[in-house]
Design an enzyme around this catalytic site. Structure first.
Site, PDB file in Angstrom:
ATOM      1  CB  THR A 197      -0.962   0.003   1.189  1.00  0.00           C
ATOM      2  OG1 THR A 197      -1.886  -1.081   1.041  1.00  0.00           O
ATOM      3  CG2 THR A 197      -1.741   1.310   1.276  1.00  0.00           C
ATOM      4  CG  ASP A 237      -1.650   6.047   9.113  1.00  0.00           C
ATOM      5  OD1 ASP A 237      -1.335   5.213   8.241  1.00  0.00           O
ATOM      6  OD2 ASP A 237      -1.470   5.839  10.341  1.00  0.00           O
ATOM      7  NE  ARG A 238      -0.346   1.207   4.545  1.00  0.00           N
ATOM      8  CZ  ARG A 238      -1.004   0.561   5.489  1.00  0.00           C
ATOM      9  NH1 ARG A 238      -1.020   1.037   6.727  1.00  0.00           N
ATOM     10  NH2 ARG A 238      -1.648  -0.572   5.234  1.00  0.00           N
ATOM     11  CG  ASP A 296      -5.821  -3.526   1.350  1.00  0.00           C
ATOM     12  OD1 ASP A 296      -5.299  -4.189   0.430  1.00  0.00           O
ATOM     13  OD2 ASP A 296      -5.362  -3.482   2.500  1.00  0.00           O
ATOM     14  CG  ASP A 316      -2.878   0.341  -2.999  1.00  0.00           C
ATOM     15  OD1 ASP A 316      -3.734  -0.376  -3.555  1.00  0.00           O
ATOM     16  OD2 ASP A 316      -2.760   0.393  -1.757  1.00  0.00           O
ATOM     17  CG  HIS A 366      -1.264  -6.869  -1.564  1.00  0.00           C
ATOM     18  ND1 HIS A 366      -0.338  -5.945  -1.148  1.00  0.00           N
ATOM     19  CD2 HIS A 366      -2.344  -6.717  -0.757  1.00  0.00           C
ATOM     20  CE1 HIS A 366      -0.841  -5.243  -0.139  1.00  0.00           C
ATOM     21  NE2 HIS A 366      -2.056  -5.686   0.120  1.00  0.00           N
TER      22      HIS A 366
END
Length: 546
Positions: A79, A162-163, A306, A353, A487
């Protein structure tokens, strides 16, 4: 030519040049929207096509430009790495974000990509806001847009994770907002960006929309019998919520939230995407995005796809329902942009992503190879090998993200050669079931791989931060539970994602040529007439731009 006529000619030429330049600048969209759908495979566009409406994904496909053969060109496909690469136009070898978490060989501990103790939470008294983009060592396209406009125009990132909110908009963002689950249930930020939340964010949090979404059960959008694009609802390849015997519809969310970290369950259901859309709309209004003479930038990442994908897998009815609902959320967002920013006034791109593999246990049940690696067993195997060769089982310091970090201090104390130790570990790893390739850091530094999966591995290798031995598992081999999926590889099931451009300055059409995820940022930069991100290694996709 008479002098007077020459002067007049030069004057007219200068005026026309100035007008052309002004017109060229004014052609920039008022707002650029970058949409990232977490864990979306390209085939979700085609697999669920008959059930999508006309104003969501199909609006982009019919009126925008779709890249049908777009891939990630590096390993690992996680991600944080994906979001960073999309917006910086380069790979981990340059931008420095090599995972969500990774082992810091200097601090001797596992670190999280956006943790930063220098800053505090804005929005509540918890620790969820102690974040910043400081580990990102390049600029993003959002940074470059701000720089090109002398820090005018706004740049804002939004995501449940957050990321996914922080990394796309880089270092100069006016704000990044993410959702703090657990007992909080608020959108928060960091003192890196601000000292207090704007009124519109406070008002949104007070509206208790999170509770509103969590007061309803999760059932299928349409009759579950019509979900023929997915496998049976009751199967052995999906993980139930805590407090639930089987992962089957309907899901009693009001009841399940207590045993599933309260507000955090919102992340793991399609309502989390609707909630994100609501917040993005509030941001557009609250920040007056797309209303000034400068171009604004809005990054929106949909994270719930996700969480659902991890828990239920690629072939589940839960995943199908999540995308059918997301299609409606996107249609609602596009209509809102038309009304608030204006048709023809914004440019948008949509991508993912990373993608995901089918659940390996499901593949095995259908006689297709799939495998699981247990880290502890693998490490014990390697320790036996180092004990045999070097009379020490303490030569490996960490194993994470399919990278092995050596204990350099121990190697030095035993007067061993670090390269020799790495070679022995690489040679031993390749004999382990589930490991397909093993390459040392020295090989990464001394050899150039121009194509294939080793090229992807090299693009993900960062000399400063990466490990001493890099491993590639066999296809559909993961380190994960037997239920659900994940993934991270360089295989097509993880790398093949949608990329669609839409709106002002974008051609209509599609392409089957192979493009890479790092080509998005330079293409948008060229559209905006700004400098590329400073680590850019991607190329302009010429057929996209009018």
């Amino acid at each position: 030519m008479k002098k007077s006529n020459f002067v007049l000619f030069v004057f007219i030429l200068l005026i026309n040049t100035k007008l052309t330049a002004q017109q060229h600048y004014s052609e920039n969209p008022k707002l650029v929207v970058g949409i990232v759908i977490d864990q979306m495979r390209y085939d979700y566009l085609t697999r669920f096509d008959k059930k999508y409406g006309s104003e969501g994904f199909k609006r982009l496909l019919n009126n925008g430009f779709s890249l049908e053969n777009a891939h990630y060109n590096y390993i690992p496909t996680y991600t944080a790495v994906g979001h960073t690469s999309i917006f910086t136009g380069t790979t981990p070898s340059n931008h420095g974000i090599i995972g969500n978490h990774w082992y810091d060989k200097y601090e001797k501990l596992s670190i999280y990509c956006v943790d930063d103790r220098k800053y505090e939470t804005v929005g509540n008294n918890g620790n969820g806001g102690k974040k910043s983009p400081y580990r990102l060592i390049t600029t993003s396209v959002a940074d470059q847009l701000r720089l090109a406009q002398n820090m005018k125009g706004k740049s804002i990132g939004i995501a449940i994770k957050d990321r996914s909110a922080i990394l796309p908009v880089g270092h100069t963002a006016n704000a990044a907002y993410w959702f703090d689950g657990g007992k909080e249930g608020d959108w928060i930020s960091s003192t890196y960006y601000m000292n207090s939340l704007p009124k519109w964010v406070k008002d949104f949090n007070k509206s208790k929309k999170a509770d509103e979404y969590l007061s309803k059960p999760w059932n299928t959008l349409y009759d579950i019998k019509t979900y023929t694009e997915s496998i049976e609802d009751n199967n052995d390849f999906e993980a139930p919520f805590k407090g639930q015997e089987k992962p089957v519809f309907p899901y009693d969310i009001p009841k399940l939230r207590k045993n599933n970290n309260n507000y955090s369950i919102l992340k793991a259901i399609p309502a989390g995407n609707s909630f994100t859309t609501d917040f993005a709309k509030a941001a557009i209004i609250g920040e007056n995005l797309g209303q000034s003479e400068h171009t604004d930038f809005l990054s929106i990442s949909y994270s719930s796809t996700d969480y659902v994908g991890h828990q239920f897998g690629v072939a589940s009815k839960e995943t199908e329902d999540t995308y059918l609902r997301l299609d409606k959320d996107l249609a609602s967002l596009f209509k809102f942009l038309d009304e608030k920013v204006g048709k023809g006034n914004y440019t948008l791109f949509l991508t993912a992503d990373h993608a995901a593999t089918q659940v390996p246990s499901y593949l095995k049940a259908n006689k297709i190879p799939g495998h699981y690696i247990e880290p502890v067993k693998f490490m014990n195997f390697l320790k036996e090998k180092t004990k045999k060769h070097f009379n020490s089982d303490r030569l490996i310091e960490d194993f994470s993200n399919f990278q092995i970090f050596l204990n350099q201090e121990k190697i030095e104390s035993l007067n061993l050669n670090s390269d020799e130790v790495a070679n022995v570990i690489a040679d031993a790893s390749i004999t382990y079931k589930g490991i397909y390739k093993a390459v040392t850091a020295k090989t990464m530094r001394s050899t150039t791989f121009t194509k294939g999966i080793l090229n992807s591995l090299q693009n993900g290798y960062n000399q400063k931060f990466s490990g001493d031995v890099m491993l590639i598992p066999t296809p559909s081999t993961i380190i994960y539970s037997r239920k659900g999926t994940t993934h991270g590889s360089g295989y097509s099931y993880d790398t093949h994602v949608p990329i669609i451009f839409y709106g002002k300055g974008i051609n209509k059409g599609s392409s089957k040529k192979k493009y890479e995820i790092i080509d998005i940022a330079p293409t948008i930069s060229n559209l905006l007439n700004i400098e590329f991100p400073n680590g850019n290694t991607g190329k302009i996709i010429e057929e996209v731009i009018k």
